[in-house]
Design a protein around this motif. Sequence first.
Motif, PDB file in Angstrom:
ATOM      1  N   LEU A 184       3.532 -11.146  11.182  1.00 51.22           N
ATOM      2  CA  LEU A 184       2.721 -10.800  10.016  1.00 51.22           C
ATOM      3  C   LEU A 184       3.161  -9.457   9.426  1.00 51.22           C
ATOM      4  O   LEU A 184       3.327  -9.328   8.206  1.00 51.22           O
ATOM      5  N   LYS A 185       3.376  -8.471  10.269  1.00 47.61           N
ATOM      6  CA  LYS A 185       3.784  -7.157   9.799  1.00 47.61           C
ATOM      7  C   LYS A 185       5.137  -7.212   9.082  1.00 47.61           C
ATOM      8  O   LYS A 185       5.377  -6.481   8.122  1.00 47.61           O
ATOM      9  N   ALA A 186       6.008  -8.090   9.575  1.00 49.89           N
ATOM     10  CA  ALA A 186       7.321  -8.220   8.949  1.00 49.89           C
ATOM     11  C   ALA A 186       7.249  -8.921   7.599  1.00 49.89           C
ATOM     12  O   ALA A 186       8.111  -8.714   6.735  1.00 49.89           O
ATOM     13  N   ALA A 187       6.227  -9.754   7.410  1.00 49.66           N
ATOM     14  CA  ALA A 187       6.135 -10.568   6.193  1.00 49.66           C
ATOM     15  C   ALA A 187       5.377  -9.883   5.064  1.00 49.66           C
ATOM     16  O   ALA A 187       5.649 -10.136   3.883  1.00 49.66           O
ATOM     17  N   VAL A 188       4.406  -9.027   5.392  1.00 51.00           N
ATOM     18  CA  VAL A 188       3.572  -8.433   4.342  1.00 51.00           C
ATOM     19  C   VAL A 188       4.255  -7.226   3.722  1.00 51.00           C
ATOM     20  O   VAL A 188       5.190  -6.650   4.293  1.00 51.00           O
ATOM     21  N   LYS A 189       3.762  -6.870   2.552  1.00 52.65           N
ATOM     22  CA  LYS A 189       4.231  -5.683   1.845  1.00 52.65           C
ATOM     23  C   LYS A 189       3.014  -4.829   1.493  1.00 52.65           C
ATOM     24  O   LYS A 189       1.889  -5.330   1.446  1.00 52.65           O
TER      25      LYS A 189
END
Length: 208
Positions: A184-189
């Motif tokens: 999730l952390k890698a996907a969100v901005k």
Amino acid sequence: MDELSQLPPIVWVLVAGAVAFGFGLSLLWRWYRRYSARKALRNAVTAGATDHLIDALVPDGMGGGFHVDYVLLTQRGIVVIDLRDVRGNIFGADQMAEWTVMDGPHRFTFTNPQGALYDRIAAVKAVAGDVVVEGRIVFTRRARFPKGLPKWTLMLDGLRAEFPITDYVSPASETRFREAWQRLKAAVKPSYMADMSHTMKLRKLRLP
């Protein structure tokens, strides 16, 4: 007036400096109060989480994204938080398209936030994978629900009780949660829609 006009320039400079200092001090104090209030609110929302994201843009799978106020990693899974700072008595229910706010002589309505919460949960779930993803609409202490809280709605003081810190989490669950959280952390901005989202929530409040 003649006596004032005869004052040396240095006196006027000192007076102007004192006025400017007082004005600057007042602005600084107002900024500090707002900063302290935001920090206290953030701490209250994230108190029971082992990690968190604030103002995140979660991809929707179609090239866009959903603004999420808070995403919490708890010992029960991932929790999506839609934070609402609304003052007054709120009357809402699961089947109502709009919820009503009564604040003294003022009456407002806003769109039932449950549908938007479901969309955010689905977006987070699509990224996080096979882990528990829940969502809550959290209202600050300025709000009251005389007829009871609708589904998935919490007061800020009840958030930590709803998602408590437990003494034990199985290693397998902890591993799955951490892996999902990293995805999730890698996907969100970072969401630059934070101020816009707040403004839109306010615009949805309207006179009948």
